[in-house]
Enzyme design. Sequence first.
Site, PDB file in Angstrom:
ATOM      1  N   GLU A 244      39.954  26.141  44.118  1.00 45.17           N
ATOM      2  CA  GLU A 244      41.042  26.647  44.781  1.00 45.17           C
ATOM      3  C   GLU A 244      40.895  27.048  46.430  1.00 45.17           C
ATOM      4  O   GLU A 244      41.623  27.341  46.492  1.00 45.17           O
ATOM      5  CB  GLU A 244      40.904  28.094  43.497  1.00 45.17           C
TER       6      GLU A 244
ATOM      7  N   CYS B 229      37.350  38.103  36.703  1.00 46.60           N
ATOM      8  CA  CYS B 229      36.400  37.405  36.430  1.00 46.60           C
ATOM      9  C   CYS B 229      36.972  39.096  35.034  1.00 46.60           C
ATOM     10  O   CYS B 229      36.222  38.886  34.054  1.00 46.60           O
ATOM     11  CB  CYS B 229      35.431  37.246  35.776  1.00 46.60           C
TER      12      CYS B 229
ATOM     13  N   SER C 196      42.549  35.182  42.216  1.00 48.04           N
ATOM     14  CA  SER C 196      42.492  33.331  41.588  1.00 48.04           C
ATOM     15  C   SER C 196      43.222  33.658  40.484  1.00 48.04           C
ATOM     16  O   SER C 196      42.641  34.673  39.481  1.00 48.04           O
ATOM     17  CB  SER C 196      40.975  33.305  41.287  1.00 48.04           C
TER      18      SER C 196
ATOM     19  N   CYS D  89      29.081  43.745  35.397  1.00 47.20           N
ATOM     20  CA  CYS D  89      28.812  43.774  34.022  1.00 47.20           C
ATOM     21  C   CYS D  89      27.910  44.019  33.537  1.00 47.20           C
ATOM     22  O   CYS D  89      28.069  44.815  32.145  1.00 47.20           O
ATOM     23  CB  CYS D  89      29.044  41.798  33.962  1.00 47.20           C
TER      24      CYS D  89
END
Lengths: 544, 588
Positions: free
Chosen positions: B297, B314, B334, B518
Amino acid sequence: MFYRTHVLVEMTSSSVAFGAAQVKEALEREIERVGLKNEVKVLETGSFGASLPSPFVVIYPDNVIYAPLRVQDVRRVVEEHLLKGRVVRELMLAGGLEWKTSEFAFPFPLAKETRVVLRNSGFIDPLNIEDYIARDGYMALAKVLTEMTPQEVIEVIKRSNLLGRGGAGFPTGLKWEFTYKAEGQEKYVVCNADEGEPGTFKDRLILEGDPHSILEAMAIAGYAVGAREGYIYVRAEYPQSIRHLEEAIRQAGEYGFLGENILGSQFSFWVKIRKGAGAYVCGEETALLESIEGKRGEPRVKPPYPPQKGLWGKPTVINNVETLANIPPIILRGPEWFKSIGTPTCPGTKVFTLTGNVNNLGLIEVPMGITLRELIFEIGGGVRGGHGLKLVQTGGPSGGTMTPDLLDVPMTFDTLPKYNSALGSGALTVVDDTHCIVDVVKSFGEFFLHESCGKCTPCRIGNKRIVEILEKISEGKGTLDHLEELLHLGRNMKMTAFCGLGQAAPNPLLRCLEFFREEFETHVKEKVCPAGTCQLKSLQRTVR
Amino acid sequence: MAKTLKEMEKAKEKANLVTIYLDGKEAKVPEGITILEACRMEGFHVPTLCYMEGLSSWGGCRICVVEVEGQPNLVASCVTPVREGMKIRLSSRAVREARKTNLELLLSNHPLDCQLCDRNGSCELQELAYEFGVREIRFGGERKTYAVDMSSPSVKRDANRCILCGRCVRTCREVQSVCAIDFANRGFDTFISPSLGLPLGESVCINCGQCILACPTGALSEVSHVEMVWDAIEDPGKFVVLQTAPAVRVSIGEPFGLPAGTVTTGKMVAAFRRLGFDRVFDTNFTADLTIIEEGHEFIGRVKKGGKLPLITSCSPGWIKFMEHFYPELMENVSTCKSPQQMFGAIAKTYYAQKMGIDPKDMVVVSIMPCTAKKFECQRDEMCASGYQDVDFSLTTREAARMLKEKGIRLEEMPEENFDDPLGISTGAAAVFGATGGVMEAALRSVYEISTGKTLEKLDFYQVRGLDGVKEASLEINGMEVNVAVAHGLGNARRLLDQVKAGNSKYHFIEIMACPGGCIGGGGQPIPTNLEIRMKRIAAIYEVDKNLPLRKSHENPAIKKLYEEFLGEPNGEKAHHLLHTHYMPRERI
């Protein structure tokens, strides 16, 4: 246009409640009807001071007071007094007392009164800037802008030893100096008019009766500390104060006392009004700043103090209304004159508001250092109904509890703390001996329970537990352990609460637990209320 | 802002020192720090409750009070700066009694049912009560009761357990700049509330769960999917597929007593296999897939002059944040789904077909370091397979709890491997778990795919670490590609405002909602603090380094997936299954 006679109608929030607006209307109507419209002028004024009967009307220059003047009597006053020149003696205050125009000598019941901050209240039309100017209004501002440097202004205030009248008694000159010295281009002046202390209404009467004095003082403060902008934080419960301030700001702008290049100088200053939303804690200066900034009214961590980091993080001087009202006379008459009033360590005057079980209620401005005995038994005319004095709460619930043994202590910022008391805002709530001490302490406790902001544990939960225990005691479920818990909770709150509100909240409780220990013990041991007024009253009858 | 010990040590080198006395012991400490900071530097323990590293100090709980000679009141050490000559008593009777009283007051308005609480064992209030030796609560009286707010798909709010320390409020405001919650009412009636008293599920809450990590008690916790997962596992008619996120393998050891930063991949796989999942797969597989899709992309946008900078997608907390606060940047983000959602879509199509399983009988469960993943898997758009692609999302904490409930001791498990083929992954996928990881993984592949050359240095140290905003640049085919990485949405705003103003120099931006990425997610074991975050990050890079393959485009299973099923990256099928769209949301 010149008038031969002026009719002054006291138009404070409370006199409006007594029908002053209708009386004024009736006066105007009747004066027009009898054809005196071009000879007699009706004026609104601020408070005349003490709680005098309302509506309160003065005919000037005759110096005749009609009070209380009711609407149905207006026609008689106009026809007899204004038209025919015959005083209507039976409508006069207390059967015919004269009003003297001398600034610092006011008649009954206020022989002891000394007017500095209330110098104009009751004498001028607060909505007319020219009335203010006629009594030397904006002279002090002109003087500082043309003759003095900021440092000189600060020096004068420092030398006057003016102590902040909001309750804490911090030297105003020092506050100004800190703000002046703090680094930063942008600084602010804030007027604390969030008068939330129950029983206090001095600021309201100053704002209603003499709003320009506050604007003038703020501009002087702005010049001294280097601020271009000022905020007045005023309770929304004071609509008339707000209205008068708005009008005063407009007029001052028009006359060039506020705005760009004041009086042709390099100094520019603007004043904005911010309305409070009813939280007591917003009278605490840093919570007030939070509120102006649009945040939740909670006290800030100190230090930094406002002179270093205040409104929007900029150096800020925050002064109480009464403090500011002292500024122009100090500038004009000098610090020595100011120090000639009051006591050497606590000069000037103090406005007290007398409430509760006392004969003469109201507002009075007297020199610092007056005793409670003078205030209550001379000025206040003694305890109502001939009862004994139980206690006097000074400075509202967070102030001090004065028991009868302290009647001869001079009332100043520096002496009262020695007796675990405080002058505070100047509220005096007189409680006679028909009241139950548990009830009295509980009512203060409930106030703080309601007004705690909830930030810190000891105040948020402590006040709740204190009120709960007091409730148990007045229900006859109290124990001696409860008294210990009260002491423990009260001391803990005093020792560990975040802000002044929480630290002061247990003062009445702690003082009363000490002084009225016996009465508390009677409640928990014998389940009897000696005063016979709390919920235990019925129990008392059965026991006896 | 509360400083870390390291920052204080640094300050000590530069600042003027003042002499203070802590319980009589002379100490020289930097001017301007608080008494609490001074105590920590000098090795004195002061109990705290509303204080939290990384947040502004608030001074509300009054647990950390100390005595300062000459001062009539006790002062809160967390907000009181040291002064020259200050004599501080930390252990006087007055101090001990005041702390205990304030703690008892808090407990007097708190349920005393620790056994039934989510935070039994990790509750700071419980720990203080134990440490202070509280055996009775002297002050009885009214206890506030509130309805539990279950409106959010991610965060459960039980105001009954709230002690009003404000750590959640400050986290939401200062770290995340979301301001979804604040104090409401006052005094004894104070409670924490979303704006206008709305339920959390209708607020601007982005479900990141950082407030849960900040909460000292059980007032905030995740909305549990545990019972649903038990039902699925124990239902013989269901084929239950598990995926585990990159950050879980470096943190799930902690609830089992392993030190923070222990890599437990093999033990974790073995443990979950024993829990009863039919397949134990790896979200890292679709992390590689994400890199392929997102990398293409990016390359496509650069070649075709599409909207730049491209911003990663994400982190579902970041996505909801963008939808509320930066909807004008929607086209910069995205369109790639997150690895969790790519996994669900692939499992219920490609893998189901391969195995001959009807996707309606397949249950996809994820174990995530994240609470926002619960929200994400329930988004209406996330049904590419015709069914909800990911059925349930467990936090690391919930997963550990399930293991414990079944008596599985993770620390004692043998090392086992993920199942094939959705368990094969590269080091590029592993680093997804740390801030900067997605960017690093993307750069590794974007460089090699667009240049055809082999990247010599795979480690992009510039984008690693805990600085709020990091940047790097890389020459690709003669073009200077500027990239930036932000973690924690307060930090992200700095980059986003530039993009919004049109003066951003970056071509590619990675944003992770949670501080540290994360590994610091709202679903991670408690405590998650700065030190633990650093250890988990170190473990993440250890995983990467030890893997034979470290570039997503070299993942053989991914190659096969394209060959057998997806066709071209960014192709039609990939678009249908692996890409999504966003919607502007109101700011209340």
